[in-house]
Design a protein around this motif. Sequence first.
Motif, PDB file in Angstrom:
ATOM      1  N   GLY A  74      40.871 -22.108 -16.524  1.00  0.00           N
ATOM      2  CA  GLY A  74      39.548 -22.282 -15.708  1.00  0.00           C
ATOM      3  C   GLY A  74      39.246 -21.351 -14.707  1.00  0.00           C
ATOM      4  N   ALA A  75      40.240 -21.144 -13.875  1.00  0.00           N
ATOM      5  CA  ALA A  75      40.143 -20.505 -12.659  1.00  0.00           C
ATOM      6  C   ALA A  75      39.782 -19.062 -12.960  1.00  0.00           C
ATOM      7  N   VAL A  76      40.565 -18.516 -14.036  1.00  0.00           N
ATOM      8  CA  VAL A  76      40.329 -17.121 -14.348  1.00  0.00           C
ATOM      9  C   VAL A  76      38.785 -16.804 -14.940  1.00  0.00           C
ATOM     10  N   ALA A  77      38.185 -18.062 -15.769  1.00  0.00           N
ATOM     11  CA  ALA A  77      36.812 -17.948 -16.110  1.00  0.00           C
ATOM     12  C   ALA A  77      35.825 -17.941 -14.790  1.00  0.00           C
ATOM     13  N   ARG A  78      36.239 -18.755 -14.035  1.00  0.00           N
ATOM     14  CA  ARG A  78      35.238 -18.846 -12.966  1.00  0.00           C
ATOM     15  C   ARG A  78      35.147 -17.345 -12.035  1.00  0.00           C
ATOM     16  N   HIS A  79      36.333 -16.684 -11.914  1.00  0.00           N
ATOM     17  CA  HIS A  79      36.460 -15.629 -11.297  1.00  0.00           C
ATOM     18  C   HIS A  79      35.697 -14.403 -11.904  1.00  0.00           C
ATOM     19  N   PHE A  80      35.860 -14.437 -13.348  1.00  0.00           N
ATOM     20  CA  PHE A  80      35.183 -13.598 -14.189  1.00  0.00           C
ATOM     21  C   PHE A  80      33.749 -13.628 -14.363  1.00  0.00           C
ATOM     22  N   ARG A  81      33.390 -14.984 -14.027  1.00  0.00           N
ATOM     23  CA  ARG A  81      31.772 -15.160 -14.157  1.00  0.00           C
ATOM     24  C   ARG A  81      31.233 -14.507 -13.012  1.00  0.00           C
ATOM     25  N   GLN A  82      31.825 -14.521 -11.677  1.00  0.00           N
ATOM     26  CA  GLN A  82      31.539 -13.792 -10.829  1.00  0.00           C
ATOM     27  C   GLN A  82      31.517 -12.283 -10.990  1.00  0.00           C
ATOM     28  N   LEU A  83      32.543 -11.776 -11.533  1.00  0.00           N
ATOM     29  CA  LEU A  83      32.516 -10.297 -11.873  1.00  0.00           C
ATOM     30  C   LEU A  83      31.349  -9.978 -12.521  1.00  0.00           C
ATOM     31  N   TRP A  84      31.041 -10.574 -13.445  1.00  0.00           N
ATOM     32  CA  TRP A  84      30.061 -10.266 -14.447  1.00  0.00           C
ATOM     33  C   TRP A  84      28.875 -10.432 -13.973  1.00  0.00           C
ATOM     34  N   GLN A  85      28.542 -11.513 -13.090  1.00  0.00           N
ATOM     35  CA  GLN A  85      27.182 -11.403 -12.114  1.00  0.00           C
ATOM     36  C   GLN A  85      27.047 -10.318 -11.313  1.00  0.00           C
ATOM     37  N   VAL A  86      28.107  -9.947 -10.579  1.00  0.00           N
ATOM     38  CA  VAL A  86      28.018  -8.825  -9.631  1.00  0.00           C
ATOM     39  C   VAL A  86      27.950  -7.455 -10.425  1.00  0.00           C
ATOM     40  N   ARG A  87      28.431  -7.526 -11.414  1.00  0.00           N
ATOM     41  CA  ARG A  87      28.551  -6.141 -12.398  1.00  0.00           C
ATOM     42  C   ARG A  87      27.259  -5.769 -12.901  1.00  0.00           C
ATOM     43  N   GLU A  88      26.556  -6.969 -13.394  1.00  0.00           N
ATOM     44  CA  GLU A  88      25.040  -6.747 -13.776  1.00  0.00           C
ATOM     45  C   GLU A  88      24.103  -6.357 -12.602  1.00  0.00           C
ATOM     46  N   LEU A  89      24.424  -6.769 -11.643  1.00  0.00           N
ATOM     47  CA  LEU A  89      23.358  -6.698 -10.501  1.00  0.00           C
ATOM     48  C   LEU A  89      23.868  -4.964 -10.064  1.00  0.00           C
ATOM     49  N   LEU A  90      25.082  -4.582  -9.870  1.00  0.00           N
ATOM     50  CA  LEU A  90      25.386  -3.349  -9.663  1.00  0.00           C
ATOM     51  C   LEU A  90      24.766  -2.097 -10.768  1.00  0.00           C
ATOM     52  N   ASP A  91      24.644  -2.598 -12.008  1.00  0.00           N
ATOM     53  CA  ASP A  91      24.018  -2.031 -13.078  1.00  0.00           C
ATOM     54  C   ASP A  91      22.402  -1.851 -12.758  1.00  0.00           C
ATOM     55  N   ARG A  92      21.990  -2.921 -11.998  1.00  0.00           N
ATOM     56  CA  ARG A  92      20.471  -2.992 -11.892  1.00  0.00           C
ATOM     57  C   ARG A  92      20.205  -2.097 -10.424  1.00  0.00           C
ATOM     58  N   ARG A  93      21.243  -1.642  -9.875  1.00  0.00           N
ATOM     59  CA  ARG A  93      21.130  -0.946  -8.614  1.00  0.00           C
ATOM     60  C   ARG A  93      20.724  -1.848  -7.419  1.00  0.00           C
ATOM     61  N   VAL A  94      21.002  -2.927  -7.502  1.00  0.00           N
ATOM     62  CA  VAL A  94      20.899  -4.100  -6.335  1.00  0.00           C
ATOM     63  C   VAL A  94      21.611  -3.442  -5.186  1.00  0.00           C
ATOM     64  N   PRO A  95      20.950  -3.372  -4.155  1.00  0.00           N
ATOM     65  CA  PRO A  95      21.733  -2.872  -2.980  1.00  0.00           C
ATOM     66  C   PRO A  95      22.893  -3.808  -2.654  1.00  0.00           C
ATOM     67  N   SER A  96      23.884  -3.265  -1.771  1.00  0.00           N
ATOM     68  CA  SER A  96      25.111  -3.970  -1.510  1.00  0.00           C
ATOM     69  C   SER A  96      24.964  -5.208  -0.615  1.00  0.00           C
ATOM     70  N   SER A  97      23.843  -4.872   0.154  1.00  0.00           N
ATOM     71  CA  SER A  97      23.560  -5.971   1.395  1.00  0.00           C
ATOM     72  C   SER A  97      22.651  -7.239   0.650  1.00  0.00           C
ATOM     73  N   GLU A  98      22.161  -7.098  -0.557  1.00  0.00           N
ATOM     74  CA  GLU A  98      21.641  -8.141  -1.194  1.00  0.00           C
ATOM     75  C   GLU A  98      22.587  -8.820  -2.164  1.00  0.00           C
ATOM     76  N   LEU A  99      23.686  -8.435  -2.594  1.00  0.00           N
ATOM     77  CA  LEU A  99      24.583  -9.050  -3.474  1.00  0.00           C
ATOM     78  C   LEU A  99      24.944 -10.488  -3.172  1.00  0.00           C
ATOM     79  N   GLY A 100      25.175 -10.603  -1.845  1.00  0.00           N
ATOM     80  CA  GLY A 100      25.677 -12.058  -1.441  1.00  0.00           C
ATOM     81  C   GLY A 100      24.582 -12.923  -1.846  1.00  0.00           C
ATOM     82  N   LYS A 101      23.230 -12.665  -1.306  1.00  0.00           N
ATOM     83  CA  LYS A 101      22.412 -13.488  -1.460  1.00  0.00           C
ATOM     84  C   LYS A 101      21.968 -13.790  -2.962  1.00  0.00           C
ATOM     85  N   ALA A 102      22.093 -12.798  -3.707  1.00  0.00           N
ATOM     86  CA  ALA A 102      21.796 -13.025  -4.988  1.00  0.00           C
ATOM     87  C   ALA A 102      22.748 -13.698  -5.911  1.00  0.00           C
ATOM     88  N   THR A 103      23.953 -13.759  -5.445  1.00  0.00           N
ATOM     89  CA  THR A 103      25.027 -14.303  -6.315  1.00  0.00           C
ATOM     90  C   THR A 103      25.361 -15.535  -5.660  1.00  0.00           C
TER      91      THR A 103
END
Length: 334
Positions: free
Chosen positions: A244-273
């Motif tokens: 469960g802990a691994v799944a939680r961590h990888f949900r966050q990684l997936w969330q950030v990976r998709e935002l990075l692919d969409r070229r979301v600025p690093s400064s906005e990642l925290g607010k978006a996730t």
Amino acid sequence: MKPEEFNRFVEKGELGPLYLLYGDEPYLVERAVKRLLDRVVDPGFRDFNLNVFYGNECKGDEVFSAAQTLPMFADRRVILVKKAGELNAAAQEILLPYLQDPAPSTCLILQAEKIDGRKKFFLDFKKRGEAVEFKRPYENQLGPYIRDEIRAAGKRIDPSAADLLGILVGTNLQELASQVEKLCIYCGNKEVIGMDDVRAIVSDTKVESVFEFTDAIGGKDLAKALRMLTSLFRDGEVPIRMLGAVARHFRQLWQVRELLDRRVPSSELGKATGINPYFLKKVTDQARNYTVGELRVIFEKMLELDLAFKSGGRSEVLFERFVTEVCTAGRSGR
């Protein structure tokens, strides 16, 4: 009635004759029952004015008779029925008339984990009395929950520290309550609890090791991940909890990976996730280790692993294989 409303009414002493307290979070249900008992029954006369029954054992007429008995040396008596969801049909039928006209000097409390809301008994109880469901908070609700608990103890906690405590301990509220109590004692006269205080208190628990384990997998540090896995199994950690802990961590990684692919600025990642700034850089760095396609495969493997655990597979061997596959995924193509 919502739990917050229930707490306010109990605090004010605005008490009714019928309460149904239930839900999938036993710690919150138990605490609600205790608050009600402390408010209704004087501890000095509790032996005279408190009857406790168990729904899987008692008969309806026993509860009915006790509920109609006048209190001794007090204004009220309490009838507490634990495991009330297991009251049989006959007992429910006997108690139905009582719900229509409950004794004003009695507080009847039903405590349960699950109830069949389709049954006439529980439908009538909800109409005539107060029903309060206590649900286990989601991970994103732990920060506010912890801050409320700390505030009730007379202190404040930095939001980042509250989030860290929630991540390290998880949704086990009994464990969270224990850690909050330790934190308050550790901080003494200090008014605001910070990140260093949380790390000082929680670092000795197994949850810190689980946190390091998920971090090692996310960073594709195979040697450390396998070492941590062996240590966790040796300490008796539950495989499903670890997964469960691994799944939680990888949900966050997936969330950030998709935002990075969409070229979301690093400064906005925290607010978006909604990821705590304290962890954001590390999560972002780890997210760069994976493609969305690889993350999708990893979640498929986690589902397979979950099913294997539940069917009695050899947990340690299966987990080692999973960790190795995740940490070595995509190496040949990089």
